[in-house]
Write a protein that holds these residues in place. Structure first.
Motif, PDB file in Angstrom:
ATOM      1  N   ASP A   1       2.788  -0.655  -6.061  1.00 60.15           N
ATOM      2  CA  ASP A   1       3.660  -0.662  -4.885  1.00 60.15           C
ATOM      3  C   ASP A   1       5.120  -0.878  -5.257  1.00 60.15           C
TER       4      ASP A   1
ATOM      5  N   GLY B   1       0.785  -1.226   0.000  1.00 57.03           N
ATOM      6  CA  GLY B   1       0.000   0.000   0.000  1.00 57.03           C
ATOM      7  C   GLY B   1       0.816   1.275   0.000  1.00 57.03           C
ATOM      8  N   LYS B   2       2.030   1.208  -0.510  1.00 56.88           N
ATOM      9  CA  LYS B   2       2.888   2.395  -0.601  1.00 56.88           C
ATOM     10  C   LYS B   2       3.352   2.557  -2.050  1.00 56.88           C
ATOM     11  N   PRO B   3       3.095   3.704  -2.656  1.00 60.73           N
ATOM     12  CA  PRO B   3       3.433   3.862  -4.074  1.00 60.73           C
ATOM     13  C   PRO B   3       4.927   3.784  -4.344  1.00 60.73           C
TER      14      PRO B   3
ATOM     15  N   ASN C   1      -2.290   2.770  -6.237  1.00 59.92           N
ATOM     16  CA  ASN C   1      -2.232   4.017  -5.493  1.00 59.92           C
ATOM     17  C   ASN C   1      -2.596   5.193  -6.398  1.00 59.92           C
ATOM     18  N   LYS C   2      -2.774   6.345  -5.787  1.00 59.30           N
ATOM     19  CA  LYS C   2      -3.104   7.542  -6.558  1.00 59.30           C
ATOM     20  C   LYS C   2      -2.058   7.762  -7.654  1.00 59.30           C
TER      21      LYS C   2
END
Length: 281
Positions: free
Chosen positions: A239, A211-213, A233-234
């Motif tokens: 990830d 959950g981290k770009p 992600n946006k």
């Protein structure tokens, strides 16, 4: 170096849906139409979009999409009553409660109230336990999608070192269990893991679910690793840092167009399977 294998989820998803169409038609011949009930609580724009996408995907295959939109200020008890009614409705074959729900609602309690035979999104603890034991009927849809991609592209799992980065109850944990059941040696990493780069440097298969770009860097990877990015992600990024990971990987999923489309097709597949089980097809 051999050509990179792009693990195109759109191809996988289209094949799954093509095969499902025949099964839906067979059910229609005996008067049964698979039905997925989706529950949306509140007005979250992203959730509304996801529910609409799932509904449209259902309708294209001839699956009924029963959409239930509840006010953001409902109580947990009201939500539980709605789920109970769907559990009792023989015309409903799958129930999906869109995550997240408003903070004042006990989401886990709501998930647990979904009947196991209608838990097509794989959110109950019973469903997770059955998946871990190797006889789960409906694994969580994103882990199921990852395994579908692995199978479609004939990626060897048995005996391989697999590193899953993330331990959520509907992604990291169940996909770790599914890989373990396929005889991979699985390491599940998370925010408390020390020397993450060391673990990744030994991985034949990497599943990114943190959950981290752009979090996972190509310099951390073993040459020739298979990289499956389950993040979204946006900015339409996953990830993993795609450019740097692409250089090291032998195979990699794009974002978008990788795991995402297959996740929706797994939801449809589980709903059709649930309908088939009512008549033992």
């Amino acid at each position: 170096m051999a050509d990179k294998l792009i693990l195109d989820g759109k191809i996988v998803s289209n094949e799954v849906k093509m095969k499902l169409k025949d099964r839906v038609d067979k059910l229609a011949d005996i008067g049964i139409t698979p039905c997925l009930a989706t529950i949306l609580v509140g007005e979250d724009p992203s959730s509304e979009t996801y529910v609409k996408m799932k509904g449209n995907a259902c309708e294209k295959l001839g699956i009924i999409s029963k959409r239930i939109h509840l006010s953001a200020d409902i109580t947990t008890d009201t939500l539980l009553q709605t789920i109970s009614e769907l559990n009792e409705d023989d015309g409903v074959h799958g129930i999906l409660l869109q995550h997240p729900v408003p903070d004042h609602i006990d989401e886990r309690c709501a998930f647990e109230s979904i009947a196991i035979e209608k838990d097509v999104d794989g959110v109950t603890s019973l469903g997770y336990g059955q998946t871990a034991f190797g006889f789960g009927v409906y694994p969580s849809c994103t882990p199921a999608a990852i395994m579908q991609i692995i199978d479609y592209f004939d990626i060897q799992v048995e005996g391989k070192n697999a590193v899953v980065v993330g331990r959520s109850p509907i992604l990291g944990k169940p996909v770790s269990a599914l890989l373990l059941n396929r005889n991979a040696t699985v390491t599940t990493c998370h925010s408390y893991t020390e020397n993450l780069e060391l673990h990744l440097s030994q991985a034949d298969i990497v599943v990114a679910a943190v959950g981290k770009p752009n979090f996972i860097q190509g310099s951390w990877l073993k040459e020739g690793a298979v990289v499956i990015d389950a993040g979204y992600n946006k900015g339409n990024v996953g990830d993993v840092d795609y450019e740097s990971c692409y250089k090291k990987a032998s195979a990699i999923t794009p974002v978008p167009g990788g795991v995402g489309p297959v996740t929706i097709s797994m939801l449809l597949k589980h709903t059709v399977e649930s309908a088939e089980r009512t008549v033992k097809i």
